[in-house]
Design a protein around this motif. Structure first.
Motif, PDB file in Angstrom:
ATOM      1  N   PHE A 312      44.106  86.012  47.528  1.00 25.18           N
ATOM      2  CA  PHE A 312      45.240  85.775  48.411  1.00 25.18           C
ATOM      3  C   PHE A 312      44.982  86.269  49.829  1.00 25.18           C
ATOM      4  O   PHE A 312      45.920  86.525  50.577  1.00 25.18           O
ATOM      5  CB  PHE A 312      46.499  86.441  47.841  1.00 25.18           C
ATOM      6  CG  PHE A 312      47.031  85.743  46.628  1.00 25.18           C
ATOM      7  CD1 PHE A 312      47.949  84.731  46.751  1.00 25.18           C
ATOM      8  CD2 PHE A 312      46.566  86.083  45.370  1.00 25.18           C
ATOM      9  CE1 PHE A 312      48.433  84.076  45.625  1.00 25.18           C
ATOM     10  CE2 PHE A 312      47.031  85.431  44.237  1.00 25.18           C
ATOM     11  CZ  PHE A 312      47.972  84.422  44.368  1.00 25.18           C
ATOM     12  N   ARG A 313      43.706  86.400  50.176  1.00 25.82           N
ATOM     13  CA  ARG A 313      43.381  86.760  51.561  1.00 25.82           C
ATOM     14  C   ARG A 313      43.668  85.568  52.457  1.00 25.82           C
ATOM     15  O   ARG A 313      43.205  84.457  52.224  1.00 25.82           O
ATOM     16  CB  ARG A 313      41.915  87.154  51.671  1.00 25.82           C
ATOM     17  CG  ARG A 313      41.519  87.573  53.088  1.00 25.82           C
ATOM     18  CD  ARG A 313      40.035  87.804  53.228  1.00 25.82           C
ATOM     19  NE  ARG A 313      39.572  88.854  52.332  1.00 25.82           N
ATOM     20  CZ  ARG A 313      38.720  88.654  51.338  1.00 25.82           C
ATOM     21  NH1 ARG A 313      38.253  87.443  51.109  1.00 25.82           N
ATOM     22  NH2 ARG A 313      38.328  89.650  50.569  1.00 25.82           N
ATOM     23  N   GLU A 314      44.449  85.809  53.488  1.00 24.98           N
ATOM     24  CA  GLU A 314      44.826  84.734  54.402  1.00 24.98           C
ATOM     25  C   GLU A 314      43.722  84.505  55.419  1.00 24.98           C
ATOM     26  O   GLU A 314      43.212  85.437  56.018  1.00 24.98           O
ATOM     27  CB  GLU A 314      46.136  85.066  55.117  1.00 24.98           C
ATOM     28  CG  GLU A 314      47.335  85.159  54.185  1.00 24.98           C
ATOM     29  CD  GLU A 314      48.618  85.383  54.952  1.00 24.98           C
ATOM     30  OE1 GLU A 314      48.589  85.202  56.183  1.00 24.98           O
ATOM     31  OE2 GLU A 314      49.626  85.742  54.331  1.00 24.98           O
ATOM     32  N   GLY A 315      43.355  83.242  55.586  1.00 26.35           N
ATOM     33  CA  GLY A 315      42.357  82.877  56.575  1.00 26.35           C
ATOM     34  C   GLY A 315      42.995  82.252  57.795  1.00 26.35           C
ATOM     35  O   GLY A 315      44.163  81.844  57.783  1.00 26.35           O
ATOM     36  N   SER A 316      42.228  82.204  58.869  1.00 28.81           N
ATOM     37  CA  SER A 316      42.756  81.633  60.106  1.00 28.81           C
ATOM     38  C   SER A 316      42.938  80.128  59.995  1.00 28.81           C
ATOM     39  O   SER A 316      43.737  79.532  60.691  1.00 28.81           O
ATOM     40  CB  SER A 316      41.816  81.957  61.274  1.00 28.81           C
ATOM     41  OG  SER A 316      40.497  81.469  61.000  1.00 28.81           O
ATOM     42  N   LYS A 317      42.176  79.492  59.093  1.00 29.53           N
ATOM     43  CA  LYS A 317      42.296  78.051  58.900  1.00 29.53           C
ATOM     44  C   LYS A 317      42.018  77.719  57.445  1.00 29.53           C
ATOM     45  O   LYS A 317      41.440  78.513  56.704  1.00 29.53           O
ATOM     46  CB  LYS A 317      41.329  77.303  59.816  1.00 29.53           C
ATOM     47  CG  LYS A 317      39.858  77.641  59.584  1.00 29.53           C
ATOM     48  CD  LYS A 317      38.972  76.864  60.527  1.00 29.53           C
ATOM     49  CE  LYS A 317      37.492  77.188  60.281  1.00 29.53           C
ATOM     50  NZ  LYS A 317      36.607  76.419  61.179  1.00 29.53           N
ATOM     51  N   LEU A 318      42.441  76.543  57.068  1.00 27.45           N
ATOM     52  CA  LEU A 318      42.244  76.109  55.687  1.00 27.45           C
ATOM     53  C   LEU A 318      40.763  75.862  55.410  1.00 27.45           C
ATOM     54  O   LEU A 318      40.023  75.419  56.297  1.00 27.45           O
ATOM     55  CB  LEU A 318      43.044  74.834  55.420  1.00 27.45           C
ATOM     56  CG  LEU A 318      44.563  74.986  55.284  1.00 27.45           C
ATOM     57  CD1 LEU A 318      45.212  73.620  55.137  1.00 27.45           C
ATOM     58  CD2 LEU A 318      44.908  75.874  54.110  1.00 27.45           C
ATOM     59  N   PRO A 319      40.315  76.132  54.196  1.00 34.39           N
ATOM     60  CA  PRO A 319      38.910  75.867  53.871  1.00 34.39           C
ATOM     61  C   PRO A 319      38.635  74.374  53.774  1.00 34.39           C
ATOM     62  O   PRO A 319      39.565  73.547  53.736  1.00 34.39           O
ATOM     63  CB  PRO A 319      38.730  76.556  52.509  1.00 34.39           C
ATOM     64  CG  PRO A 319      40.103  76.576  51.910  1.00 34.39           C
ATOM     65  CD  PRO A 319      41.057  76.724  53.058  1.00 34.39           C
ATOM     66  N   ASP A 320      37.371  74.027  53.730  1.00 34.57           N
ATOM     67  CA  ASP A 320      36.966  72.634  53.575  1.00 34.57           C
ATOM     68  C   ASP A 320      37.030  72.278  52.091  1.00 34.57           C
ATOM     69  O   ASP A 320      36.211  72.727  51.290  1.00 34.57           O
ATOM     70  CB  ASP A 320      35.542  72.451  54.114  1.00 34.57           C
ATOM     71  CG  ASP A 320      35.070  71.011  53.993  1.00 34.57           C
ATOM     72  OD1 ASP A 320      35.911  70.128  53.715  1.00 34.57           O
ATOM     73  OD2 ASP A 320      33.858  70.763  54.183  1.00 34.57           O
ATOM     74  N   PHE A 321      38.017  71.458  51.719  1.00 33.01           N
ATOM     75  CA  PHE A 321      38.219  71.144  50.304  1.00 33.01           C
ATOM     76  C   PHE A 321      37.211  70.120  49.786  1.00 33.01           C
ATOM     77  O   PHE A 321      37.197  69.841  48.591  1.00 33.01           O
ATOM     78  CB  PHE A 321      39.644  70.633  50.073  1.00 33.01           C
ATOM     79  CG  PHE A 321      40.687  71.685  50.295  1.00 33.01           C
ATOM     80  CD1 PHE A 321      40.839  72.730  49.402  1.00 33.01           C
ATOM     81  CD2 PHE A 321      41.519  71.647  51.402  1.00 33.01           C
ATOM     82  CE1 PHE A 321      41.795  73.718  49.600  1.00 33.01           C
ATOM     83  CE2 PHE A 321      42.476  72.619  51.608  1.00 33.01           C
ATOM     84  CZ  PHE A 321      42.612  73.657  50.709  1.00 33.01           C
ATOM     85  N   THR A 322      36.395  69.565  50.660  1.00 32.79           N
ATOM     86  CA  THR A 322      35.333  68.659  50.202  1.00 32.79           C
ATOM     87  C   THR A 322      33.990  69.377  50.041  1.00 32.79           C
ATOM     88  O   THR A 322      32.998  68.746  49.709  1.00 32.79           O
ATOM     89  CB  THR A 322      35.167  67.498  51.193  1.00 32.79           C
ATOM     90  OG1 THR A 322      34.772  68.019  52.477  1.00 32.79           O
ATOM     91  CG2 THR A 322      36.472  66.727  51.347  1.00 32.79           C
ATOM     92  N   LYS A 323      33.980  70.686  50.254  1.00 35.56           N
ATOM     93  CA  LYS A 323      32.738  71.443  50.149  1.00 35.56           C
ATOM     94  C   LYS A 323      32.194  71.364  48.727  1.00 35.56           C
ATOM     95  O   LYS A 323      32.904  71.609  47.759  1.00 35.56           O
ATOM     96  CB  LYS A 323      32.996  72.897  50.539  1.00 35.56           C
ATOM     97  CG  LYS A 323      31.769  73.786  50.476  1.00 35.56           C
ATOM     98  CD  LYS A 323      32.113  75.218  50.874  1.00 35.56           C
ATOM     99  CE  LYS A 323      30.905  76.119  50.777  1.00 35.56           C
ATOM    100  NZ  LYS A 323      31.237  77.521  51.139  1.00 35.56           N
ATOM    101  N   GLY A 324      30.900  71.050  48.627  1.00 31.68           N
ATOM    102  CA  GLY A 324      30.234  70.987  47.334  1.00 31.68           C
ATOM    103  C   GLY A 324      30.592  69.782  46.497  1.00 31.68           C
ATOM    104  O   GLY A 324      30.135  69.665  45.362  1.00 31.68           O
ATOM    105  N   GLU A 325      31.402  68.894  47.035  1.00 34.89           N
ATOM    106  CA  GLU A 325      31.889  67.776  46.230  1.00 34.89           C
ATOM    107  C   GLU A 325      30.794  66.755  45.999  1.00 34.89           C
ATOM    108  O   GLU A 325      30.147  66.270  46.929  1.00 34.89           O
ATOM    109  CB  GLU A 325      33.092  67.129  46.909  1.00 34.89           C
ATOM    110  CG  GLU A 325      33.849  66.155  46.047  1.00 34.89           C
ATOM    111  CD  GLU A 325      35.140  65.701  46.700  1.00 34.89           C
ATOM    112  OE1 GLU A 325      36.186  66.311  46.426  1.00 34.89           O
ATOM    113  OE2 GLU A 325      35.093  64.749  47.499  1.00 34.89           O
TER     114      GLU A 325
END
Length: 878
Positions: A312-325
């Motif tokens: 639940f660590r908040e990041g400055s931006k959303l991660p790349d949800f296509t990473k490793g896909e």
């Protein structure tokens, strides 16, 4: 009595030994023979300790071989077995006889014999009078040398320390990563799986054989120069990768990888069918929980807290949800690699060795944290808060996505409420003027195509991406400019006119259709099947959407009638009576132009039926623009339903989704690995995804037909995953070490793949597993331009590695002393062609150098600074 002979790779006898054949027998290399007999007693020692007895036996064998016309040499082991001592004899005809003798010094090698000068003088002393000063005379001697280097062996103690750190608290490791105490860099630190575990390097080391070809030396000075020569000056380099034993037999290594933990997760799935709630596995009152206490391990609360903080660590931006896909990743009903649920599943693999009790502890704390985010209106990390719900993912991921959207909408509603309370008239006026200016610019850029697309849709989607303030300000403009006080208008729809009023028909801003998860869609389909008639609007959600569109249409068109709404919302239910010649290519856009008003037409049969629910809804719908309506999606209600689902989900349903997501997350992590242009790995990963898809298909059904068979298939899938994971680590290790020598990397991996690939099926039998334990890749010749890359593999030894070793031999390679030095000295004399005691064929058979010179003395020297073995053969005329 045993007979040995040499064969080459093609199956025929070899012509000589100049290539230092690594497959040669020890005596073949030691004495330079091809075929020979070995006579040894059938005793415990296998040697003859009595010298007269060994000489008598050897003479008898030589006479027997001579009588049958054989020129095979014969050898007898003598002295202590540890000395590897032999004596031998060979009858080369009626003139020449070769005698052989070999012995070994196991310790305390004389310093003189550690260097090439001393070994050269030792050989020369065998055919020169002892009184001759070697430094004052030159003796031509043929010389060949082979040096074997090896990287430092694998340090198991260091590995145990690293494993303790890995299985310990990850947070402590992270905090101390910058300290001086942790300065060791693991080989896979930048590999994608290093976030979860550290794999043992499948290449435990390298063996390099450096060969100096046959040359003539005449003095000890030349030998000293050769001892100081760099291995790069040698004519030939042969490299041999040393594989880790765990590649062949998992029991030899510490199996801590994705495959081993996925197997634990499958076993947890098998246990999950015994309870109705996850709390049952942690409750002291549950009998099944008592049975688990003795066999499972729960990490301490500090580890649990740090895992939750990492999730639940908040990041400055959303991660790349296509990473490793991978292109087949979406075929698996799971979740993206960087999503919150996938990260939870991957953490579960390493939490308490992934037992059901540990998973229950982690899940309960995970849901508690999700509820806190919901109640405190805090963004849900690692989840998008907009967009549509991806129904190809697992249900829990859909629920978390919808919850993130509900949290965002709830936050917006709270902000609007606070803005309304704290704002004053003056500030509202100034903001309104600025926003009106911005909206006017945007309205000028709107096109008729957008409005026509809105007209043809069954559900209003025109305003899905429009800001809320834009709708308000356009409503204000329309109120100020239109005499009919239109509200919430998006602009006229082409040239369409209202039926009862000579005014343009305007398209309204409508509410976005509510987002739904997979189970919500299934409920709608079940309702449609129950009612059977879509016209009767069976679902409350469809009725709410229709009423919302009607209210918005009435607000934008105060003088409109029911037929006008049908013409805009459902053009197929309006039967136009206009002549075909009056229709233009623009179609319905030109319907009802100013020249021909009112438009001619009628409602379809189904809209004209008595008691039609659409007309009843039209009569009940108030004229309210979209901003003044009740939202179609109630974020408070939907958010509470989602949190309740997470709190009450059945353990088997949770574990089924976790298994699917963990397999995809692990495979996507491996898919991030860089292994160059090794096409076999691309194909193997593709096959892995297809096998995972076919095996996990059973978990996507509501009820498993055969739980035992499904669990068995999942365990077999773990075996396939383990094999592919090992291939990935091998490919990554080879690629990293040979970045600038792609040919070598490809050849080495091809060789390993050929050996390993036949055992990768899901039905690997014991014979295949047994043969795999003896895997060994072949030796590869290194070209000149590749030598520097191979040389870099031999990193200079550290003080910790070399403290116990005193360098006493030359030819160092980056500070590495050869682990084995092999030298062949030889010399010969001229032979007259007119020898009448021996046949010319016999003489030619003993002549390895071709011509009129016969090898009279040959000495093979093998050893290191700690031991020395010498094999001498002398040819004489007896």
């Amino acid at each position: 009595m045993e007979f040995y002979f040499l064969i080459d790779n093609g199956g025929s006898q070899q012509a000589g030994l100049d290539n230092w054949n690594s497959n040669s027998h020890d005596l073949q290399l030691c004495f330079g023979v091809k075929d020979f007999l070995l006579i040894a007693p059938q005793s415990a020692s296998g040697v003859l300790l009595d010298t007269p007895e060994s000489s008598k036996l050897l003479s008898a064998v030589a006479i027997a071989l001579s009588n049958c016309g054989s020129l095979w040499p014969a050898f007898v082991p003598v002295h202590d077995p540890s000395r590897k001592a032999y004596i031998g004899i060979q009858n080369m005809g009626t003139v020449f006889t070769r005698r052989f003798e070999a012995d070994r010094i196991g310790s305390q090698v004389p310093v003189k014999l550690m260097h090439l000068e001393g070994l050269y003088e030792l050989f020369v002393s065998k055919f020169v009078y002892s009184g001759v000063d070697f430094s004052m005379h030159n003796f031509k001697v043929h010389f060949m040398m082979r040096l074997t280097y090896q990287t430092f062996p694998y340090d198991e103690e260091d590995d145990e320390d690293d494993m303790d750190e890995l299985m310990g608290d990850k947070a402590d490791t992270t905090e101390n990563s910058g300290s001086e105490s942790r300065n060791k860099v693991l080989w896979d630190d930048d590999c994608p799986w290093s976030e979860w575990y550290s794999a043992e390097d499948p290449l435990r080391g390298f063996e390099l054989v450096v060969t100096w070809a046959d040359r003539t030396v005449e003095s000890t000075l030349e030998m000293a120069e050769l001892e100081n020569a760099s291995p790069h000056d040698a004519e030939k380099w042969i490299m041999h990768p040393i594989l880790s034993p765990y590649l062949g037999d998992p029991s030899l290594g510490k199996r801590i990888d994705f495959a081993s933990q996925l197997l634990c997760l499958v076993e947890a799935l098998d246990t999950s069918f015994t309870a109705q709630f996850m709390e049952d596995f942690v409750s002291v009152e549950n009998p099944s929980s008592e049975n688990l206490k003795t066999s499972v391990v729960i990490p301490p609360p500090s580890v649990l807290d740090r895992v939750i903080k990492d999730l639940f660590r908040e990041g400055s931006k959303l991660p790349d949800f296509t990473k490793g896909e991978h292109k087949f990743s979406r075929a698996l009903k799971a979740a993206p690699l960087e999503s919150l649920f996938t990260q939870f599943c991957l953490h579960s693999l390493w939490f308490g060795n992934c037992n059901i009790r540990a998973i229950a502890f982690l899940w309960i704390e995970f849901v508690r944290e999700v509820r806190w985010c919901w109640e405190e209106t805090q963004p849900l990390p690692k989840m998008p808060f907009d967009g549509s719900i991806d129904l190809s993912t697992c249900l829990i991921n859909q629920k978390l996505h919808l919850l993130a959207i509900c949290i965002e909408k709830k936050r917006e509603m709270n902000e609007e409420f606070l803005d309304c309370i704290g704002s004053d008239d003056s500030s509202d006026a100034s903001v309104s003027m600025e926003e009106n200016h911005k909206v006017d610019k945007r309205r000028n850029k709107s096109s008729e195509a957008d409005l026509q697309r809105k007209r043809d849709s069954s559900i209003a989607e025109y305003t899905s991406n429009r800001p809320r303030f834009e709708r308000k300000t356009e409503r204000t403009n329309s109120e100020n400019q239109s005499p009919t006080f239109r509200r919430g208008s998006a602009g006229p729809v082409g040239t369409m006119m209202l039926l009862k009023s000579h005014q343009r028909l305007h398209a309204p801003f409508t509410q976005d259709p509510p987002l739904m998860t997979e189970d919500m869609h299934e409920e709608r389909l079940q309702a449609v099947e129950a009612f059977g008639d879509s016209l009767n609007v069976p679902g409350q959600l469809e009725k709410d959407i229709l009423l919302s569109d009607m209210s918005a249409f009435k607000a934008a068109n105060p003088e409109a009638v029911f037929e006008d709404f049908i013409r805009w919302h459902s053009p197929g239910d309006w039967e136009s009576l206009e002549p075909k010649t009056s229709e233009t290519s623009a179609g319905p856009i030109t319907e009802g132009s100013k020249d021909k008003w009112p438009p001619c037409g009628r409602l379809s049969q189904r809209m004209s039926d008595q008691g039609n629910l659409w007309r009843k809804s039209w009569n009940d719908a108030p004229a309210l623009q979209a901003d003044d309506q009740k939202p179609l999606l109630d974020p408070n209600r939907e958010g509470e339903k989602i949190v309740h689902y997470l709190e009450t989900v059945r353990p088997d349903q949770l574990l089924e989704q976790m298994v699917c997501t963990a397999f995809r997350g692990s495979a996507d992590t491996l898919n991030l690995t860089k292994f160059g242009n090794m096409r076999q790995m691309t194909s193997k990963l593709e096959q892995l995804y297809l096998i995972i898809k076919s095996t996990l298909g059973a978990l996507q059904r509501n009820n498993l037909p055969d739980k035992g068979k499904t669990v068995k298939d999942l365990k077999r899938l773990c075996v396939v995953f383990e094999n592919v994971e090992k291939l990935v680590t091998v490919a990554a290790s080879i690629h990293r070490k040979f970045l600038d020598a792609s040919r070598l990397a490809q050849v080495i991996f091809n060789d390993f793949y050929t050996i390993y690939s036949p055992t990768m099926g899901m039905n690997s039998n014991e014979e295949e597993n047994k043969s795999r334990t003896e895997m060994e890749v072949s030796r590869q010749e290194v070209s000149l331009r590749e030598r520097q890359v191979v040389s870099n593999l031999f990193a200079p030894p550290s003080a910790n590695q070399s403290w116990r070793k005193v360098l006493s031999m030359g030819n160092l390679l980056n500070g590495h002393e050869p682990i084995l030095r092999e030298i062949i000295f030889s010399t010969g004399d001229d032979v007259n062609n007119g020898i009448h005691y021996a046949a010319a064929a016999d003489v030619a058979a003993t002549n390895y150098r071709k011509g009129e010179e016969i090898e009279t003395h040959r000495m093979y020297v093998s050893g290191t600074s700690n031991d020395l073995r010498v094999g001498l053969s002398v040819t004489s005329c007896d």
